[in-house]
Design an enzyme around this catalytic site. Sequence first.
Site, PDB file in Angstrom:
ATOM      1  N   HIS A 179       0.863  -1.192   0.000  1.00  7.25           N
ATOM      2  CA  HIS A 179       0.000   0.000   0.000  1.00  7.25           C
ATOM      3  C   HIS A 179       0.895   1.237   0.000  1.00  7.25           C
ATOM      4  O   HIS A 179       1.682   1.444   0.930  1.00  7.25           O
ATOM      5  CB  HIS A 179      -0.918   0.007   1.231  1.00  7.25           C
ATOM      6  CG  HIS A 179      -2.053  -0.968   1.104  1.00  7.25           C
ATOM      7  ND1 HIS A 179      -2.564  -1.660   2.156  1.00  7.25           N
ATOM      8  CD2 HIS A 179      -2.765  -1.339   0.012  1.00  7.25           C
ATOM      9  CE1 HIS A 179      -3.565  -2.434   1.724  1.00  7.25           C
ATOM     10  NE2 HIS A 179      -3.696  -2.260   0.425  1.00  7.25           N
ATOM     11  N   ARG A 181       0.796   4.492   0.487  1.00  4.98           N
ATOM     12  CA  ARG A 181       0.914   5.560   1.488  1.00  4.98           C
ATOM     13  C   ARG A 181       1.492   5.091   2.816  1.00  4.98           C
ATOM     14  O   ARG A 181       1.789   5.911   3.686  1.00  4.98           O
ATOM     15  CB  ARG A 181      -0.461   6.182   1.729  1.00  4.98           C
ATOM     16  CG  ARG A 181      -1.501   5.213   2.277  1.00  4.98           C
ATOM     17  CD  ARG A 181      -2.879   5.854   2.190  1.00  4.98           C
ATOM     18  NE  ARG A 181      -3.954   4.957   2.581  1.00  4.98           N
ATOM     19  CZ  ARG A 181      -5.248   5.250   2.403  1.00  4.98           C
ATOM     20  NH1 ARG A 181      -5.609   6.387   1.840  1.00  4.98           N
ATOM     21  NH2 ARG A 181      -6.180   4.416   2.780  1.00  4.98           N
ATOM     22  N   GLU A 182       1.694   3.788   2.982  1.00  3.59           N
ATOM     23  CA  GLU A 182       2.147   3.256   4.269  1.00  3.59           C
ATOM     24  C   GLU A 182       3.677   3.289   4.357  1.00  3.59           C
ATOM     25  O   GLU A 182       4.349   2.262   4.454  1.00  3.59           O
ATOM     26  CB  GLU A 182       1.545   1.855   4.465  1.00  3.59           C
ATOM     27  CG  GLU A 182       0.010   1.933   4.508  1.00  3.59           C
ATOM     28  CD  GLU A 182      -0.729   0.604   4.357  1.00  3.59           C
ATOM     29  OE1 GLU A 182      -0.079  -0.454   4.441  1.00  3.59           O
ATOM     30  OE2 GLU A 182      -1.958   0.638   4.156  1.00  3.59           O
ATOM     31  N   ARG A 237      -3.017   4.806  -2.325  1.00  2.00           N
ATOM     32  CA  ARG A 237      -2.956   3.463  -1.722  1.00  2.00           C
ATOM     33  C   ARG A 237      -2.701   2.360  -2.763  1.00  2.00           C
ATOM     34  O   ARG A 237      -1.927   1.440  -2.536  1.00  2.00           O
ATOM     35  CB  ARG A 237      -4.292   3.191  -1.020  1.00  2.00           C
ATOM     36  CG  ARG A 237      -4.572   1.743  -0.637  1.00  2.00           C
ATOM     37  CD  ARG A 237      -5.946   1.662   0.023  1.00  2.00           C
ATOM     38  NE  ARG A 237      -6.416   0.308   0.193  1.00  2.00           N
ATOM     39  CZ  ARG A 237      -6.322  -0.399   1.336  1.00  2.00           C
ATOM     40  NH1 ARG A 237      -5.740   0.131   2.386  1.00  2.00           N
ATOM     41  NH2 ARG A 237      -6.816  -1.606   1.416  1.00  2.00           N
ATOM     42  N   ASN A 254      -3.668  -5.550  -2.407  1.00  2.00           N
ATOM     43  CA  ASN A 254      -4.008  -6.461  -1.310  1.00  2.00           C
ATOM     44  C   ASN A 254      -5.464  -6.926  -1.372  1.00  2.00           C
ATOM     45  O   ASN A 254      -6.022  -7.399  -0.383  1.00  2.00           O
ATOM     46  CB  ASN A 254      -3.718  -5.810   0.045  1.00  2.00           C
ATOM     47  CG  ASN A 254      -3.405  -6.846   1.120  1.00  2.00           C
ATOM     48  OD1 ASN A 254      -2.894  -7.936   0.813  1.00  2.00           O
ATOM     49  ND2 ASN A 254      -3.722  -6.526   2.369  1.00  2.00           N
ATOM     50  N   ARG A 255      -6.059  -6.792  -2.547  1.00  2.00           N
ATOM     51  CA  ARG A 255      -7.364  -7.393  -2.843  1.00  2.00           C
ATOM     52  C   ARG A 255      -7.278  -8.190  -4.134  1.00  2.00           C
ATOM     53  O   ARG A 255      -8.252  -8.682  -4.635  1.00  2.00           O
ATOM     54  CB  ARG A 255      -8.442  -6.299  -3.012  1.00  2.00           C
ATOM     55  CG  ARG A 255      -8.676  -5.444  -1.791  1.00  2.00           C
ATOM     56  CD  ARG A 255      -9.299  -6.215  -0.637  1.00  2.00           C
ATOM     57  NE  ARG A 255      -9.560  -5.353   0.526  1.00  2.00           N
ATOM     58  CZ  ARG A 255      -8.644  -5.021   1.433  1.00  2.00           C
ATOM     59  NH1 ARG A 255      -7.401  -5.478   1.341  1.00  2.00           N
ATOM     60  NH2 ARG A 255      -8.965  -4.253   2.462  1.00  2.00           N
ATOM     61  N   HIS A 307       2.215  -3.674   6.884  1.00  2.00           N
ATOM     62  CA  HIS A 307       1.231  -2.620   6.625  1.00  2.00           C
ATOM     63  C   HIS A 307       1.240  -1.612   7.769  1.00  2.00           C
ATOM     64  O   HIS A 307       1.889  -1.824   8.798  1.00  2.00           O
ATOM     65  CB  HIS A 307      -0.177  -3.218   6.504  1.00  2.00           C
ATOM     66  CG  HIS A 307      -0.397  -3.969   5.220  1.00  2.00           C
ATOM     67  ND1 HIS A 307      -1.100  -3.443   4.170  1.00  2.00           N
ATOM     68  CD2 HIS A 307       0.025  -5.191   4.823  1.00  2.00           C
ATOM     69  CE1 HIS A 307      -1.114  -4.317   3.175  1.00  2.00           C
ATOM     70  NE2 HIS A 307      -0.441  -5.393   3.538  1.00  2.00           N
ATOM     71  N   SER A 308       0.513  -0.528   7.575  1.00  2.00           N
ATOM     72  CA  SER A 308       0.226   0.375   8.683  1.00  2.00           C
ATOM     73  C   SER A 308      -1.177   0.936   8.432  1.00  2.00           C
ATOM     74  O   SER A 308      -1.632   0.917   7.292  1.00  2.00           O
ATOM     75  CB  SER A 308       1.251   1.515   8.754  1.00  2.00           C
ATOM     76  OG  SER A 308       1.064   2.451   7.705  1.00  2.00           O
ATOM     77  N   TYR A 309      -1.882   1.449   9.395  1.00  2.00           N
ATOM     78  CA  TYR A 309      -1.496   1.512  10.787  1.00  2.00           C
ATOM     79  C   TYR A 309      -2.511   0.728  11.618  1.00  2.00           C
ATOM     80  O   TYR A 309      -3.556   0.352  11.080  1.00  2.00           O
ATOM     81  CB  TYR A 309      -1.479   2.989  11.279  1.00  2.00           C
ATOM     82  CG  TYR A 309      -2.833   3.682  11.134  1.00  2.00           C
ATOM     83  CD1 TYR A 309      -3.756   3.689  12.176  1.00  2.00           C
ATOM     84  CD2 TYR A 309      -3.193   4.288   9.942  1.00  2.00           C
ATOM     85  CE1 TYR A 309      -4.999   4.304  12.027  1.00  2.00           C
ATOM     86  CE2 TYR A 309      -4.437   4.890   9.793  1.00  2.00           C
ATOM     87  CZ  TYR A 309      -5.335   4.891  10.834  1.00  2.00           C
ATOM     88  OH  TYR A 309      -6.562   5.473  10.674  1.00  2.00           O
ATOM     89  N   TYR A 359     -11.070  -6.710  10.169  1.00  2.00           N
ATOM     90  CA  TYR A 359     -12.298  -6.720   9.356  1.00  2.00           C
ATOM     91  C   TYR A 359     -12.105  -7.735   8.244  1.00  2.00           C
ATOM     92  O   TYR A 359     -10.995  -8.208   8.002  1.00  2.00           O
ATOM     93  CB  TYR A 359     -12.600  -5.338   8.765  1.00  2.00           C
ATOM     94  CG  TYR A 359     -11.432  -4.602   8.133  1.00  2.00           C
ATOM     95  CD1 TYR A 359     -10.839  -5.055   6.955  1.00  2.00           C
ATOM     96  CD2 TYR A 359     -10.924  -3.437   8.703  1.00  2.00           C
ATOM     97  CE1 TYR A 359      -9.782  -4.372   6.366  1.00  2.00           C
ATOM     98  CE2 TYR A 359      -9.858  -2.748   8.131  1.00  2.00           C
ATOM     99  CZ  TYR A 359      -9.302  -3.223   6.958  1.00  2.00           C
ATOM    100  OH  TYR A 359      -8.250  -2.558   6.380  1.00  2.00           O
TER     101      TYR A 359
HETATM  102  O1  0X9 Z   1      -7.131  -3.593   4.414  1.00  2.00           O
HETATM  103  C1  0X9 Z   1      -5.975  -4.023   4.258  1.00  2.00           C
HETATM  104  O2  0X9 Z   1      -5.537  -4.409   3.186  1.00  2.00           O
HETATM  105  C2  0X9 Z   1      -5.051  -4.083   5.456  1.00  2.00           C
HETATM  106  N1  0X9 Z   1      -5.187  -2.900   6.266  1.00  2.00           N
HETATM  107  S1  0X9 Z   1      -4.612  -1.485   5.690  1.00  2.00           S
HETATM  108  O3  0X9 Z   1      -5.054  -0.435   6.577  1.00  2.00           O
HETATM  109  N2  0X9 Z   1      -3.031  -1.512   5.780  1.00  2.00           N
HETATM  110  O4  0X9 Z   1      -5.019  -1.327   4.342  1.00  2.00           O
HETATM  111  C3  0X9 Z   1      -5.389  -5.289   6.297  1.00  2.00           C
HETATM  112  C4  0X9 Z   1      -5.308  -6.583   5.601  1.00  2.00           C
HETATM  113  C5  0X9 Z   1      -4.988  -7.640   6.576  1.00  2.00           C
HETATM  114  N3  0X9 Z   1      -5.342  -8.899   6.197  1.00  2.00           N
HETATM  115  C6  0X9 Z   1      -4.503  -9.894   5.799  1.00  2.00           C
HETATM  116  N4  0X9 Z   1      -3.698  -9.724   4.808  1.00  2.00           N
HETATM  117  N5  0X9 Z   1      -4.579 -10.998   6.480  1.00  2.00           N
HETATM  118 ZN    ZN Z   2      -1.969  -1.627   4.059  1.00  2.00          ZN
END
Ligand code: 0X9
Ligand code: ZN
Length: 416
Positions: A179, A181-182, A237, A254-255, A307-309, A359
Site C-alpha cells: 500500500h 501511502r504506508e 494506496r 491487497n485485494r 502494513h500500517s497503521y 475486518y
Molecule cells: O485492508 C488491508 O488491506 C489491510 N489494512 S490497511 O489499513 N493496511 O489497508 C489489512 C489486511 C490484513 N489482512 C490480511 N492480509 N490478512
Molecule cells: Zn496496508
Amino acid sequence: MKIHVQIFCALFSLAIATKVDYSGHMVIRVVPQTEEQVKFLSTLESSSSIDFWTRSVAANRFTDIHVTPESYNRIARALLENGMNHKIHIANLGELEKEEQQSIALRRALFSNNKAIDVENYHTYEEIMAYLADLASTNPLVSTLVAGTSVEGREIVQATISSDRSANKPIAWFDCNIHAREWITAATCVWIIDTITTGYGTDAEITALVDQYDWKFVPVANPDGYVYSWTNDRMWRKNRAINIGASCVGVDLNRNFPSGFGGEGSSNLACSETHHGVSALSEPESQALQALIAADSARVKSAISMHSYSQLWLSSYSYKTALPVEYPEMLNAMKAGVDAIVATYGTPYEYGSTGTVLYIASGTTTDHYYENEGIVHSYTIELRDQGRYGFQLPASLIVPTATETWNGIKAYMNAI
Ligand code: 0X9
Ligand code: ZN
C-alpha cells in the site's frame, strides 16, 4: 541546456501544480454500536470512493474515515441517519503532511555518514533502490533480484541476506509497502535490512538468525504507487493501473490475490480504494510477489506482509471469520512476537485472525500465502500508530517503530 532547464521547470511546476492539497481534509472517527451499523460501514466502503483508513470488525470498535471539505457534511449526515455520531480525529491532513515533510528535511540536514542513505529517514523509491544496489555490491551477504516490473515499468526488487546461498535454508520472507501511502513499512524493512547486515558477526542473536534462515525482503512491493505518493498524492494506496472504461486509476494489490477474490471487503468499482481489479493476479505487482513466494514456497518458513497503521499482528483468515486449523499454533507464534513488541516500549498491540480482529478483506497476500502456498506462518503486521498521525508518522518515529517491530520478529522467528 536552456531547453533542458525549461523542460525541467515546466515538469517541476506541473508536479507542484498537480500535487493533491490536503489542507482542510479531516479524518473522522466513528464507533458503531450495533451489527447493522458495522454492516452499513462495510457496504459504504465497497460501494463508494470514500477513503476508509480503517474499519470496525464489530460493534464498539472504531472506524476512521478520511473526508474532504466537500464530502464532510454529506458523510456526517449519512452516518447520523444510521444513528452514528463522529468525532474529528485529525483536523487537518495538510498540516500533518507539512509536519512530515519538515521531519524528513530535518533529518536530511543532520545526516552524515558513509552509508548510501540514512536508514533512519524516509526515502524515495530511487533512493531505496540505490541503497539496495550499493549493499549488494559491497556486502557479500546481500544479493538482489528483479522479481518483475510494475505497470509503469519500475523494477520490483527483492533483497536476499544469506550467509550461505547453496545451503537452501528455510526463509523468512517480507513484502513491504504494497500500500503506497504506508511509508513506515518500507522504512522499517530498510532499517531491518541494515540492522541485520551490520549486526551479522557481531550481534550473537542476529548471527544465529542469519545462520539459521535466509532473509528476503521486497522493500517496495508497489513502486508506482509509492512514487506517486511522493510526487502527486500523499494518500495514494493502490497501484497505478488504468482501469478500462473507468476514470479512476488503480487496483488495491491487497485485494488482487486468489483467496476469496472479489468477496466481502473488496470492491468491483474502479474508484473504490479497495478495488480488486478484473481478475485474481491481474496486476504485475501481485504476479511478482506470487512468483517469488511460489518459487521458494517449500522453503518459506515465514511470510510477513508489512502494513500500517493499527498496531496489530494478524493471521488468516482475512476473507472469512472462520479460523485456520493451525490457529492455536499461529496464536502462539503471534503472541511471542507481540509480547516482545510490547516489552520494548510498551506500545499496545493486539493479535489474532484478520476476520475476527480487524475486518473481512478478500484477496489478500496473507491468505494467499497461507491457503495456496501452504505457509502456516503467514501474517500481516499493522505497524504504528493507532491513528494520531495515521499514515504520516514523523521520521523521528521510524527508529522506535522499527526497533520494536524487529524485536517482535526476532522473538517470533525464535518461537516458530
Ligand atoms: O485492508 C488491508 O488491506 C489491510 N489494512 S490497511 O489499513 N493496511 O489497508 C489489512 C489486511 C490484513 N489482512 C490480511 N492480509 N490478512
Ligand atoms: Zn496496508
